[in-house]
Write a protein that holds these residues in place. Structure first.
Motif, PDB file in Angstrom:
ATOM      1  N   SER A   1     108.773 103.588   8.749  1.00  0.00           N
ATOM      2  CA  SER A   1     108.692 105.054   8.757  1.00  0.00           C
ATOM      3  C   SER A   1     107.600 105.545   9.702  1.00  0.00           C
ATOM      4  N   LEU A   2     106.560 104.728   9.937  1.00  0.00           N
ATOM      5  CA  LEU A   2     105.511 105.109  10.895  1.00  0.00           C
ATOM      6  C   LEU A   2     106.085 105.203  12.306  1.00  0.00           C
ATOM      7  N   TYR A   3     106.930 104.236  12.654  1.00  0.00           N
ATOM      8  CA  TYR A   3     107.578 104.249  13.968  1.00  0.00           C
ATOM      9  C   TYR A   3     108.483 105.476  14.086  1.00  0.00           C
TER      10      TYR A   3
ATOM     11  N   ILE B   1      89.265 109.438  14.200  1.00  0.00           N
ATOM     12  CA  ILE B   1      90.303 108.651  13.532  1.00  0.00           C
ATOM     13  C   ILE B   1      90.399 107.256  14.158  1.00  0.00           C
ATOM     14  N   ALA B   2      90.273 107.164  15.487  1.00  0.00           N
ATOM     15  CA  ALA B   2      90.353 105.868  16.174  1.00  0.00           C
ATOM     16  C   ALA B   2      89.264 104.921  15.692  1.00  0.00           C
ATOM     17  N   LEU B   3      88.059 105.418  15.519  1.00  0.00           N
ATOM     18  CA  LEU B   3      86.954 104.575  15.029  1.00  0.00           C
ATOM     19  C   LEU B   3      87.203 104.158  13.579  1.00  0.00           C
ATOM     20  N   LYS B   4      87.804 105.037  12.808  1.00  0.00           N
ATOM     21  CA  LYS B   4      88.166 104.713  11.421  1.00  0.00           C
ATOM     22  C   LYS B   4      89.219 103.600  11.408  1.00  0.00           C
ATOM     23  N   VAL B   5      90.227 103.719  12.313  1.00  0.00           N
ATOM     24  CA  VAL B   5      91.268 102.696  12.424  1.00  0.00           C
ATOM     25  C   VAL B   5      90.666 101.379  12.901  1.00  0.00           C
ATOM     26  N   PHE B   6      89.737 101.445  13.857  1.00  0.00           N
ATOM     27  CA  PHE B   6      89.066 100.222  14.317  1.00  0.00           C
ATOM     28  C   PHE B   6      88.396  99.501  13.155  1.00  0.00           C
ATOM     29  N   ARG B   7      87.666 100.221  12.346  1.00  0.00           N
ATOM     30  CA  ARG B   7      86.963  99.580  11.215  1.00  0.00           C
ATOM     31  C   ARG B   7      87.959  98.966  10.225  1.00  0.00           C
ATOM     32  N   PHE B   8      89.053  99.688   9.982  1.00  0.00           N
ATOM     33  CA  PHE B   8      90.093  99.171   9.085  1.00  0.00           C
ATOM     34  C   PHE B   8      90.701  97.879   9.640  1.00  0.00           C
ATOM     35  N   GLN B   9      91.024  97.868  10.929  1.00  0.00           N
ATOM     36  CA  GLN B   9      91.668  96.694  11.516  1.00  0.00           C
ATOM     37  C   GLN B   9      90.688  95.540  11.695  1.00  0.00           C
ATOM     38  N   PHE B  10      89.435  95.847  11.928  1.00  0.00           N
ATOM     39  CA  PHE B  10      88.403  94.801  11.983  1.00  0.00           C
ATOM     40  C   PHE B  10      88.335  94.070  10.644  1.00  0.00           C
ATOM     41  N   ASP B  11      88.478  94.808   9.559  1.00  0.00           N
ATOM     42  CA  ASP B  11      88.401  94.218   8.210  1.00  0.00           C
ATOM     43  C   ASP B  11      89.697  93.526   7.789  1.00  0.00           C
ATOM     44  N   ASN B  12      90.847  93.988   8.278  1.00  0.00           N
ATOM     45  CA  ASN B  12      92.123  93.550   7.721  1.00  0.00           C
ATOM     46  C   ASN B  12      93.026  92.752   8.651  1.00  0.00           C
ATOM     47  N   ASN B  13      92.669  92.671   9.927  1.00  0.00           N
ATOM     48  CA  ASN B  13      93.490  91.939  10.890  1.00  0.00           C
ATOM     49  C   ASN B  13      92.729  90.688  11.332  1.00  0.00           C
ATOM     50  N   LEU B  14      93.159  89.512  10.850  1.00  0.00           N
ATOM     51  CA  LEU B  14      92.417  88.268  11.090  1.00  0.00           C
ATOM     52  C   LEU B  14      92.292  87.948  12.576  1.00  0.00           C
ATOM     53  N   VAL B  15      93.387  88.134  13.317  1.00  0.00           N
ATOM     54  CA  VAL B  15      93.380  87.836  14.751  1.00  0.00           C
ATOM     55  C   VAL B  15      92.422  88.776  15.486  1.00  0.00           C
ATOM     56  N   TYR B  16      92.530  90.058  15.183  1.00  0.00           N
ATOM     57  CA  TYR B  16      91.682  91.050  15.854  1.00  0.00           C
ATOM     58  C   TYR B  16      90.215  90.878  15.457  1.00  0.00           C
TER      59      TYR B  16
ATOM     60  N   HIS C   1      95.860 107.663   6.133  1.00  0.00           N
ATOM     61  CA  HIS C   1      97.222 108.130   5.880  1.00  0.00           C
ATOM     62  C   HIS C   1      97.884 108.540   7.177  1.00  0.00           C
ATOM     63  N   SER C   2      99.203 108.440   7.218  1.00  0.00           N
ATOM     64  CA  SER C   2      99.923 108.804   8.440  1.00  0.00           C
ATOM     65  C   SER C   2      99.703 110.266   8.801  1.00  0.00           C
ATOM     66  N   ASN C   3      99.478 111.112   7.788  1.00  0.00           N
ATOM     67  CA  ASN C   3      99.220 112.531   8.071  1.00  0.00           C
ATOM     68  C   ASN C   3      97.959 112.702   8.903  1.00  0.00           C
ATOM     69  N   ASP C   4      96.949 111.838   8.657  1.00  0.00           N
ATOM     70  CA  ASP C   4      95.712 111.891   9.445  1.00  0.00           C
ATOM     71  C   ASP C   4      96.009 111.628  10.917  1.00  0.00           C
ATOM     72  N   ILE C   5      96.969 110.727  11.164  1.00  0.00           N
ATOM     73  CA  ILE C   5      97.290 110.304  12.536  1.00  0.00           C
ATOM     74  C   ILE C   5      98.138 111.353  13.245  1.00  0.00           C
ATOM     75  N   PHE C   6      99.192 111.806  12.597  1.00  0.00           N
ATOM     76  CA  PHE C   6     100.166 112.659  13.283  1.00  0.00           C
ATOM     77  C   PHE C   6      99.794 114.135  13.292  1.00  0.00           C
ATOM     78  N   THR C   7      98.648 114.479  12.694  1.00  0.00           N
ATOM     79  CA  THR C   7      98.183 115.873  12.753  1.00  0.00           C
ATOM     80  C   THR C   7      96.927 116.008  13.608  1.00  0.00           C
ATOM     81  N   ILE C   8      96.573 114.977  14.362  1.00  0.00           N
ATOM     82  CA  ILE C   8      95.403 115.054  15.252  1.00  0.00           C
ATOM     83  C   ILE C   8      95.584 116.211  16.230  1.00  0.00           C
ATOM     84  N   ALA C   9      94.525 117.053  16.344  1.00  0.00           N
ATOM     85  CA  ALA C   9      94.655 118.273  17.159  1.00  0.00           C
ATOM     86  C   ALA C   9      93.612 118.382  18.266  1.00  0.00           C
TER      87      ALA C   9
ATOM     88  N   ALA D   1      99.486 104.957  15.738  1.00  0.00           N
ATOM     89  CA  ALA D   1     100.631 104.669  14.858  1.00  0.00           C
ATOM     90  C   ALA D   1     100.699 103.179  14.522  1.00  0.00           C
ATOM     91  N   ASN D   2     100.042 102.351  15.331  1.00  0.00           N
ATOM     92  CA  ASN D   2     100.021 100.900  15.117  1.00  0.00           C
ATOM     93  C   ASN D   2      98.997 100.491  14.046  1.00  0.00           C
TER      94      ASN D   2
END
Length: 326
Positions: free
Chosen positions: A97-99, A19-34, A3-11, A285-286
């Motif tokens: 809205s993320l941007y 969170i970055a490793l979580k995003v990596f796993r998500f994009q590895f699964d969902n981004n064909l090019v990546y 969720h965007s709240n996870d990203i924009f509340t990093i402290a 945010a990407n």
């Protein structure tokens, strides 16, 4: 799901890496090019366990591929500037809205409440084309400022000079956001002595003037506007976040963005703090495109996580990453 709240509340840096490793796993699964890029480097969800093990996609992929981690409808397409005939980057944005959350939160982090400012924008080369992410951001900041004098200026320099002097003399806090060559044009027409104005350059001569080193440029701008320092924004079409410099060319990232400096001869390894190398950007945010981008900029990182931009690679292709045939 992230969720965007996870990203924009990093402290903290620890939370950022988690969170970055979580995003990596998500994009590895969902981004064909990546996914294909990572696989060619023998990287996957099992063997990537830290930030420095995450593969960074060369930024040129945004010119040749649809870099997407989402199947949602595309709400906006941001494009890079370029001369006629050049292939430009396309950043397909499925959640605008993320941007907006990213740049609003970042502005607040570095400058405080937008309503404390009158925002003037001198961005002719961006205004004259479609698809500029910078124009989208500045237009929103102008509106959010709720100041009647906030607005864009194209070629009406004399009007801008009068307005800038009037506002500054009245004690109004002003931010003048300008493309570099246009700011130079402005101070050739008038020498200012500003006391309540922040000058923010967004970089780029856009082929209008000879490129110059930052120290020389900022010295000329400081003298021309009568200000002690020049602020800068570091952003690009392929990102949804920006770093800011409050002076002296030293940039800091918002809490959901980080910089790593890679070896110019070996794109998969990193150099020590203070050493020059290629700038890798983590922009969480990407989430719906790619958060891990190897740029064509050269820079160095300081011990406190700030960084400096020192130039660009001489050649158009980033050495050590010839996997463009995906």
């Amino acid at each position: 799901m992230i969720h965007s709240n996870d990203i924009f509340t990093i402290a903290s840096k620890k939370e950022f890496e988690k969170i970055a490793l979580k995003v990596f796993r998500f994009q590895f699964d969902n981004n064909l090019v990546y996914h294909k890029f990572c696989t060619l480097l023998n990287k996957n969800k099992e063997n990537v366990k830290s930030l420095i093990e995450i593969p960074f996609l060369p930024i040129q992929f945004f010119k040749s591929h649809k870099v997407l981690s989402s199947s949602e409808t595309i709400q906006a397409t941001f494009t890079s500037s370029g001369t006629t005939g050049m292939i430009t980057s396309k950043h397909l944005v499925t959640d605008i809205s993320l941007y907006e959350k990213s740049y609003r939160n970042a502005f607040s982090q570095f400058y405080g409440n937008i309503e404390d400012y009158c925002v003037l924008a001198l961005l002719p080369s961006y205004l004259e084309r479609e698809g500029s992410s910078l124009i989208h951001m500045v237009d929103d900041l102008i509106e959010s400022s709720n100041h009647p004098d906030s607005g864009f200026y194209l070629n009406n320099y004399n009007e801008l000079i009068s307005k800038l002097i009037e506002l500054d003399n009245s004690g109004q806090n002003v931010i003048l956001i300008g493309v570099t060559y246009a700011l130079l044009d402005l101070i050739e027409l008038h020498q200012f002595q500003l006391k309540n104005t922040i000058i923010m350059e967004t970089g780029g001569m856009k082929g209008k003037r000879k490129e110059m080193i930052r120290e020389e440029l900022h010295k000329i701008l400081c003298e021309g506007f009568g200000v002690p320092v020049i602020n800068s924004e570091y952003g690009m079409t392929e990102l949804l976040s920006q770093a800011y410099s409050l002076g002296n060319g030293v940039f800091e990232c918002p809490n959901w963005m980080q910089i790593l400096i890679r070896d110019t001869e070996d794109a998969l390894s990193y150099v020590k703090e203070g050493k020059t190398g290629g700038i890798n950007v983590i922009d969480l945010a990407n989430i719906n495109s790619c958060s891990f981008i190897a740029t064509q900029d050269l820079g160095k990182k300081n011990p406190n996580y700030s960084f400096e931009v020192l130039g660009r690679f001489d050649n158009s292709d980033i050495r050590g990453c010839n996997l463009m045939v995906l």
